[in-house]
Structures are given as structure tokens and as C-alpha cells.
Design an enzyme around this catalytic site. Structure first.
Site, PDB file in Angstrom:
ATOM      1  N   ASP A   7      41.188  38.209  56.505  1.00  0.00           N
ATOM      2  CA  ASP A   7      41.158  37.690  55.228  1.00  0.00           C
ATOM      3  C   ASP A   7      39.878  38.544  54.669  1.00  0.00           C
ATOM      4  OD1 ASP A   7      41.780  36.481  52.454  1.00  0.00           O
ATOM      5  OD2 ASP A   7      40.158  35.345  53.199  1.00  0.00           O
ATOM      6  N   SER A   8      39.850  38.404  53.492  1.00  0.00           N
ATOM      7  CA  SER A   8      38.606  38.984  52.590  1.00  0.00           C
ATOM      8  C   SER A   8      37.172  38.245  53.178  1.00  0.00           C
ATOM      9  CB  SER A   8      38.855  39.199  51.273  1.00  0.00           C
ATOM     10  OG  SER A   8      39.160  37.778  50.747  1.00  0.00           O
ATOM     11  N   TYR A  39      38.353  40.406  47.070  1.00  0.00           N
ATOM     12  CA  TYR A  39      38.863  41.383  46.750  1.00  0.00           C
ATOM     13  C   TYR A  39      39.964  41.619  45.542  1.00  0.00           C
ATOM     14  CZ  TYR A  39      39.037  43.080  51.913  1.00  0.00           C
ATOM     15  OH  TYR A  39      38.794  43.622  53.185  1.00  0.00           O
ATOM     16  N   GLY A  40      39.835  39.934  45.113  1.00  0.00           N
ATOM     17  CA  GLY A  40      40.710  40.194  43.969  1.00  0.00           C
ATOM     18  C   GLY A  40      40.313  40.701  42.602  1.00  0.00           C
ATOM     19  N   CYS A  70      45.723  36.851  53.545  1.00  0.00           N
ATOM     20  CA  CYS A  70      45.036  37.192  52.182  1.00  0.00           C
ATOM     21  C   CYS A  70      46.227  37.663  51.393  1.00  0.00           C
ATOM     22  CB  CYS A  70      44.026  38.220  52.391  1.00  0.00           C
ATOM     23  SG  CYS A  70      43.312  38.804  50.883  1.00  0.00           S
ATOM     24  N   ASN A  71      46.449  36.623  50.203  1.00  0.00           N
ATOM     25  CA  ASN A  71      47.511  37.034  49.072  1.00  0.00           C
ATOM     26  C   ASN A  71      47.160  38.554  48.477  1.00  0.00           C
ATOM     27  OD1 ASN A  71      49.576  34.464  48.972  1.00  0.00           O
ATOM     28  ND2 ASN A  71      47.624  33.792  49.333  1.00  0.00           N
ATOM     29  N   THR A  72      45.995  38.534  48.192  1.00  0.00           N
ATOM     30  CA  THR A  72      45.435  39.779  47.389  1.00  0.00           C
ATOM     31  C   THR A  72      45.813  41.181  48.336  1.00  0.00           C
ATOM     32  OG1 THR A  72      43.542  38.367  46.335  1.00  0.00           O
ATOM     33  CG2 THR A  72      43.573  40.725  46.215  1.00  0.00           C
ATOM     34  N   GLU A 162      32.899  31.489  48.121  1.00  0.00           N
ATOM     35  CA  GLU A 162      32.079  32.228  49.193  1.00  0.00           C
ATOM     36  C   GLU A 162      30.632  31.962  49.193  1.00  0.00           C
ATOM     37  OE1 GLU A 162      33.012  34.746  51.660  1.00  0.00           O
ATOM     38  OE2 GLU A 162      35.144  33.911  51.188  1.00  0.00           O
ATOM     39  N   THR A 195      44.472  32.072  49.680  1.00  0.00           N
ATOM     40  CA  THR A 195      44.041  31.393  50.779  1.00  0.00           C
ATOM     41  C   THR A 195      42.975  30.593  50.725  1.00  0.00           C
ATOM     42  OG1 THR A 195      43.655  33.331  51.948  1.00  0.00           O
ATOM     43  CG2 THR A 195      45.570  32.528  52.429  1.00  0.00           C
ATOM     44  N   HIS A 196      42.062  30.851  49.696  1.00  0.00           N
ATOM     45  CA  HIS A 196      40.903  30.006  49.454  1.00  0.00           C
ATOM     46  C   HIS A 196      41.362  28.978  48.760  1.00  0.00           C
ATOM     47  CE1 HIS A 196      38.621  33.920  50.140  1.00  0.00           C
ATOM     48  NE2 HIS A 196      37.454  33.231  50.222  1.00  0.00           N
TER      49      HIS A 196
HETATM   50  N1  DGL Z   1      41.953  34.692  50.226  1.00  0.00           N
HETATM   51  C1  DGL Z   1      42.232  35.701  49.428  1.00  0.00           C
HETATM   52  C2  DGL Z   1      43.792  35.524  48.936  1.00  0.00           C
HETATM   53  O1  DGL Z   1      44.583  34.910  49.487  1.00  0.00           O
HETATM   54  C3  DGL Z   1      41.122  35.830  48.365  1.00  0.00           C
HETATM   55  C4  DGL Z   1      41.334  37.315  47.694  1.00  0.00           C
HETATM   56  C5  DGL Z   1      39.820  37.680  47.135  1.00  0.00           C
HETATM   57  O2  DGL Z   1      38.849  37.989  48.243  1.00  0.00           O
HETATM   58  O3  DGL Z   1      39.636  37.630  46.002  1.00  0.00           O
HETATM   59  O4  DGL Z   1      44.112  36.187  47.829  1.00  0.00           O
END
Ligand code: DGL
Length: 270
Positions: A7-8, A39-40, A70-72, A162, A195-196
Site C-alpha cells: 500500500d501507499s 498516492y491519490g 491500494c485501490n489507487t 497518515e 483501504t484507509h
Molecule cells: N490506501 C490507498 C487506496 O486504497 C490510499 C491511496 C493514497 O495514498 O492516496 O487507495
């Protein structure tokens, strides 16, 4: 052989937690790119580059299978990674497909033609990059017809989580839910497409009200991983040694992770 979870930042821990409850003997290596989160708000090319660097680190740790928790990264980079980047013998799975299979009442890997499903109005909460990729809508259209999706880009929520600023994260969630409800007054289901966000699931549920079914991605990803490992037992390792890697400050990340998972977590810098 450990399974890698990427994940990010801290969000993928929501997936790791469910996976380790369902598969207590599976060794897992978690990689959080906390130094580069979120990452978003990044461009797809940047997300692709960062994700491939993380994958290489997990391969160096002996992971042949990596879950992009991480969905992004799943939305912006997974398809190109699967087409252009994976060497022989390595596998990388995202978190979108199990979620959409559940929403569209399908069994894992059912690739039959799109059909009508019972849920017609879906609220999607995700990062700006996930929303602008339209990956969720694209995957949904492969499997279902007649589903209306209203997406809300939840700017600021990942940064606040975060940083451990839960008051800010909660108030942002409330205002993002209110913005979604203005566009779609009565969704039947809500997808926490980052996922956050399960870290704030109670706030999403409280603000959306009891008539909206909130879909839990972590449980679905864990179930689909179990199914995958049953079908590909060569990817399943033994032992219970898990390891947590971060590109960020290991002390700060360990403290937050311990707070979220309510058990001691020690990150190492990588
Ligand atoms: N947990 C990441 C997701 O599922 C977070 C993305 C981010 O870092 O903005 O998208």
C-alpha cells in the site's frame, strides 16, 4: 514463501489484518510507501512508477504473489503492471475485482456476460486518482447492467489518517458523505474504495445511516486470496513470520500501525 501486501501507507493494514485473521499460518510481508503517501493526488505515471518500485522490493523479499492493497495503485497501475511489468512466475492481484464480484453477486472468476443485479444505486468513496480513473465503473460494466454509480473523491482523508489527525479525518468524511448524498440521496450500497477508509468505517456508517449497506473490501480481498491460494498452492508458504517494511519513519509508522491494529507492530525501514 511469503505473500506481499502493498500500500501507499497504512491503509493496506486493514487488508493485512483480515488476511492474517483468516490465514494465521500464512507469512506476509507488508510494504507501506509512507514516504510517498498519499498516492491519490498523484498522476497515473507517478503511481505506476512508485508501485513498481514497491513490487521490486517485495520480490527481493521473496514474494512471488503481491496483493496491491491500494485501490489507487489498482486503479491507476495494475493493468499496465500485469501487461508489461511482471516477470515470469510473479503475480500481482488488485483489490477491485473481489469487491465488484461481490456487489454483482458473482463467484470468483465468473466471466459471463453482464447481467442485471439487485443493487442499482452505489456510492463510491475513493481517492481523487481512483475516481478520475473510472476503473471501478469500467470493471462494474463488465459484470452488471443498470447500476448507477455516484463517486465522491475524498480529498484530504488519507493525509489526515497518515498524520494521525482523526478529528480532521472524521470531519472530512462527514462532509464527503454529505456531498455524495446531495448528488445521490438514497444509495443502496456504499463502497469504501480506499483501504484507509475502513479505519473510519463507523463514521461512514453513522453518517450514511442504517439503510445503506457498507461493503467491506478487506474481508472480500481476504476471501478471494484464500480461494486463489487454494487454486495455486505453489504460491502458499509456511511459517508465521511476518515482516513490516516502510519507506517512512519506522517509529512513527509503527506507532500508528499499533494504534490501528491494536497489537504491537514493528516496521523496518527499507
Ligand atoms: N490506501 C490507498 C487506496 O486504497 C490510499 C491511496 C493514497 O495514498 O492516496 O487507495
Amino acid at each position: 514463501m511469503p505473500v506481499g501486501i502493498f500500500d501507499s501507507g497504512l491503509g493496506g493494514l486493514t487488508v493485512l489484518d483480515t488476511v492474517s485473521q483468516k490465514m494465521p499460518t500464512q507469512s506476509l510481508i507488508y510494504f507501506g510507501d509512507n514516504a510517498n503517501a498519499p498516492y491519490g493526488v498523484r498522476e497515473p505515471a507517478d503511481i505506476y512508477k512508485l508501485t513498481t518500485i514497491g513490487l521490486e522490493k517485495l520480490w527481493d523479499e521473496g514474494c512471488d504473489l503481491v496483493i496491491l492493497a491500494c485501490n489507487t495503485a489498482s486503479a491507476a497501475a495494475l493493468r499496465s503492471i500485469q501487461e508489461n511489468f511482471l516477470p515470469e512466475g510473479k503475480r500481482c492481484l488488485g483489490v477491485f475485482v473481489p469487491l465488484i464480484e461481490a456487489l454483482t453477486e458473482r463467484h470468483w472468476g465468473d466471466n459471463s456476460a453482464p447481467k442485471e443485479v439487485s443493487i442499482k444505486k452505489v456510492a463510491l468513496f475513493a481517492t481523487p486518482a481512483t475516481v478520475s480513473s473510472r476503473a471501478f465503473q469500467r470493471e462494474l460494466a463488465f459484470r452488471a447492467i443498470g447500476v448507477d454509480v455516484e463517486a465522491q473523491a475524498c480529498g484530504g482523508v488519507v493525509d489526515a489518517i497518515e498524520e494521525g489527525d482523526f478529528l480532521l479525518a472524521e470531519s472530512l468524511v462527514r462532509s464527503h458523505v454529505a456531498a455524495l448524498i446531495r448528488k445521490m440521496p438514497s444509495p443502496e450500497a456504499a463502497v469504501l474504495g480506499c483501504t484507509h477508509y475502513p479505519i473510519l468505517e463507523t463514521i461512514f456508517k453513522e453518517t450514511l445511516g442504517p439503510s445503506v449497506k457498507v461493503v467491506s473490501q478487506a474481508a472480500l480481498v481476504a476471501e478471494s486470496l484464500m480461494d486463489y491460494l487454494d487454486r495455486h498452492p505453489n504460491m502458499r508458504g509456511t511459517g508465521i513470520v511476518s515482516k513490516f517494511l516502510t519507506t517512512g519513519d519506522p517509529r512513527k509508522v509503527s506507532d500508528r500501525a499499533t494504534q490501528f491494529l491494536k497489537r504491537k507492530i514493528d516496521f523496518e525501514h527499507c
